[in-house]
Design a protein around this motif. Structure first.
Motif, PDB file in Angstrom:
ATOM      1  N   GLY A  13       0.861  -0.973   0.073  1.00 50.69           N
ATOM      2  CA  GLY A  13       0.194   0.241   0.150  1.00 50.69           C
ATOM      3  C   GLY A  13       0.781   1.345   0.081  1.00 50.69           C
ATOM      4  O   GLY A  13       0.827   1.961   0.942  1.00 50.69           O
ATOM      5  N   GLY A  51       7.716  -9.482   8.591  1.00 54.26           N
ATOM      6  CA  GLY A  51       6.571  -8.428   8.385  1.00 54.26           C
ATOM      7  C   GLY A  51       6.344  -8.362   6.854  1.00 54.26           C
ATOM      8  O   GLY A  51       7.104  -8.941   5.944  1.00 54.26           O
ATOM      9  N   ARG A  52       5.534  -7.307   6.416  1.00 55.04           N
ATOM     10  CA  ARG A  52       5.424  -6.947   4.976  1.00 55.04           C
ATOM     11  C   ARG A  52       5.802  -5.286   5.027  1.00 55.04           C
ATOM     12  O   ARG A  52       5.345  -4.551   5.785  1.00 55.04           O
ATOM     13  N   ASP A  95       5.186  -4.412  10.627  1.00 51.20           N
ATOM     14  CA  ASP A  95       3.835  -5.226  10.841  1.00 51.20           C
ATOM     15  C   ASP A  95       3.473  -5.782   9.298  1.00 51.20           C
ATOM     16  O   ASP A  95       4.057  -5.835   8.409  1.00 51.20           O
ATOM     17  N   ALA A  96       2.299  -6.670   9.519  1.00 50.84           N
ATOM     18  CA  ALA A  96       1.860  -7.359   8.391  1.00 50.84           C
ATOM     19  C   ALA A  96       1.038  -6.721   7.398  1.00 50.84           C
ATOM     20  O   ALA A  96       0.501  -7.017   6.419  1.00 50.84           O
ATOM     21  N   SER A  97       0.784  -5.243   7.593  1.00 49.69           N
ATOM     22  CA  SER A  97      -0.155  -4.568   6.702  1.00 49.69           C
ATOM     23  C   SER A  97       0.397  -4.006   5.562  1.00 49.69           C
ATOM     24  O   SER A  97      -0.199  -3.934   4.573  1.00 49.69           O
ATOM     25  N   GLY A  98       1.713  -4.310   5.106  1.00 53.51           N
ATOM     26  CA  GLY A  98       2.338  -3.869   3.961  1.00 53.51           C
ATOM     27  C   GLY A  98       2.316  -2.397   3.537  1.00 53.51           C
ATOM     28  O   GLY A  98       2.794  -2.048   2.416  1.00 53.51           O
ATOM     29  N   ARG A  99       1.989  -1.552   4.601  1.00 56.78           N
ATOM     30  CA  ARG A  99       2.071  -0.111   4.472  1.00 56.78           C
ATOM     31  C   ARG A  99       3.162   0.707   4.774  1.00 56.78           C
ATOM     32  O   ARG A  99       3.535   1.947   4.467  1.00 56.78           O
ATOM     33  N   THR A 100       4.162  -0.175   5.607  1.00 54.51           N
ATOM     34  CA  THR A 100       5.135   0.467   5.994  1.00 54.51           C
ATOM     35  C   THR A 100       6.604   0.685   5.074  1.00 54.51           C
ATOM     36  O   THR A 100       6.719   0.047   4.258  1.00 54.51           O
TER      37      THR A 100
END
Ligand code: FAD
Length: 487
Positions: A13, A51-52, A95-100
């Motif tokens: 993201g 994480g992503r 984290d796992a959100s993929g936004r980082t």
């Protein structure tokens, strides 16, 4: 996000406009965007945490780093600072959100200044610890921080975790080895605090706020480090001990005879040493017989080697007479010294072949070490019969890596599944002795809940106040050290 799971390092993201701006700031080699190339940044040492990320930004200068942080802050995108990715508490994984956006400091590698008369060196955060040690050596000086991961960990990561290692007894941990810092704040402003002063009482000591903050308060981009005279002589010995209490009596004896010259005092439990012998190719135990505990001791000084060796021999002879030591060897060559240290530094490899374990990075007052170990051993055996001991650590600093192994009859995964129960048993005893649940690895994501359990409401409130003041939107390494705010 989490221990053991390894997630695909998928970029999920990032707004196209932000990605384009980051590309413009960093140039083609400065932004990693493909999942395959991002994978090594998304998984920590030993694949314990993963994480992503949306992208990995690799600034080559403070100006680029500041612009990356400013753009991410403006777009309210979370950031994770990353150094050598050798941390053991999951602090450098997203984290796992993929936004980082992971901000990796590996391209910031300049030595900015050397000042031999001031005994300082000013380096960028992405130099590895081994490279800084080598730079100091070229100046005829010593940078004394020393860790088994020194070939990969970076100065920025050492500062962010307040790293310790094997020379803390004599030289202190990272907090005491730095005089100045340069930090990119969570909104992109740069705090220029690269002062090389040994005395400075002009207000709050801001650098200490960032040391040990694990990337949650800002991005460290450069530091002024203290240097020391290189010891002319070093002598290394390993002793076999009947019990852990003997190590404290030996420490007192060694301190009395060697004074400041005692530079390392490292403890290993029998199984930990045996596993290191198995794990390291070509290694053997220096002793013909097995003993319950082993101690690696090093003395260094500016005088002649003969005098230092005689002093170390004197310590060991007195220890034999007092029944503190059952057997001992002193290294006769650099190769023998290297082999003794390999047993201590190979404890991470030893742990890998020893089986599933739960790691603790605890400290207690040095005087409480025997009681802590006896009580933790007994309480764990009561709660989890058959649990196997594994421990090593910097006994001179009260820091024990107390890492029990799964009972042989447990199914794979059971030890990990019961981590929280095991932690509670060990950490309750640590706290009863006035100790800390993390001596040198930090809280990362691994110990956030434990810290919330044991720290007082007042201390947690102070920590949250500091975080909110510097990072009001909670964008800098969220979920590390302090639990991320809800919502
Ligand atoms: C085999 C082995 C032995 C070890 N022995 C020791 C030991 O004896 N003593 C000890 O203290 N540790 C030890 N460690 C742990 C680890 O090496 C240290 O914590 C080290 O200081 C981490 O540095 P790094 O550059 O790898 O940081 P990373 O793992 O990349 O990051 C660690 C934390 O620091 C933050 N961070 C990294 N760089 C920056 C920066 N420039 N600005 C702001 N935040 C940043 C990250 O966000 C993360 O929270 C060991 C690890 C291994 C694998």
């Amino acid at each position: 996000m989490g221990e053991v799971d390894t997630l695909p390092a998928q970029g999920a993201g990032l707004d196209d406009a932000l990605a384009a701006r980051l590309r413009a700031v960093l140039g083609p080699s400065g932004l990693v965007e493909s999942p395959a190339d991002m994978a090594p940044y998304c998984t920590g040492f030993g694949a314990a945490f993963s994480g992503r990320a949306a992208v990995v930004a690799r600034p080559a200068s403070t100006a680029q780093a500041a612009e990356v942080v400013r753009l991410c802050a403006e777009a309210r995108v979370p950031m994770v600072p990353q150094g050598g990715n050798t941390g053991l508490a999951g602090g450098a994984q997203p984290d796992a959100s993929g936004r980082t956006v992971i901000i990796s400091l590996g391209r910031m590698r300049r030595v900015r200044a050397v000042d031999a008369a001031n005994d300082t060196i000013t380096v960028e955060a992405g130099l590895t610890l081994a490279e800084v040690q080598a730079q100091a050596e070229q100046m005829g000086r010593l940078f004394p921080l020393s860790l088994a991961s020194e070939g990969s960990c970076q100065i920025g990561g050492n500062l962010a975790t307040n790293a310790g290692g094997t020379q803390v007894l004599r030289y202190g941990n990272m907090r005491g080895l730095v005089l100045g810092l340069e930090v990119v704040l969570p909104d992109g402003r740069v705090w220029e605090g690269l002062r090389g002063l040994r005395k400075d009482s002009a207000g709050y000591d801001m650098k200490q706020v960032f040391i040990g903050s694990e990337g949650t308060l800002g991005l460290i981009t450069a530091a002024v480090l203290r240097l020391f005279p290189r010891p002319r002589a070093v002598e290394t010995a390993m002793a076999a001990l009947p019990d852990v209490a003997a190590s404290l009596a030996l420490l007192a004896l060694a301190r009395e005879r060697l004074g400041e010259g005692l530079s390392a005092f490292e403890l290993m439990r029998a199984p930990s040493l045996d596993y290191a012998v198995q794990a390291l190719p070509g290694q053997s135990s220096p002793f013909a017989q097995a003993h319950p505990w082993y101690l690696l001791m090093e003395a260094s000084g500016q005088g002649g080697g003969d005098a230092l060796r005689a002093a170390l021999e004197g310590v060991l002879e007195a220890a034999f007479e007092a029944g503190l030591v059952r057997d001992a060897v002193i290294a006769d060559s650099q190769e023998q010294r290297r082999r003794l240290w390999a047993l201590r530094e190979g404890q991470a490899e030893a742990q890998k072949i020893a089986g599933e374990g739960v790691k603790h990075d605890v400290s207690v007052p040095v005087s409480a070490i025997p009681a802590f170990i006896a009580e933790a051993d007994a309480a764990l055996e009561r709660a989890f019969p058959g649990i196997r001991p594994f421990a090593f650590g910097h006994v001179g600093d009260g820091n024990i890596h107390y890492n029990p192994l799964a009972p042989r009859h447990w199914a794979p995964g059971e030890m990990t599944a019961r981590r929280a129960e095991i932690n509670r048993v060990v950490h309750d005893i640590v706290m009863a002795h006035g100790g800390s649940i993390s001596a040198e690895h930090g809280l990362g994501q691994m110990r956030v809940e434990e810290a919330a359990h044991y720290k007082s409401a007042t201390e947690l409130d102070l920590m949250r106040t500091l975080k909110a003041a510097l990072d009001p939107h909670g964008l800098m390494n969220p979920g590390k050290v302090l639990a991320a705010p809800m919502g």
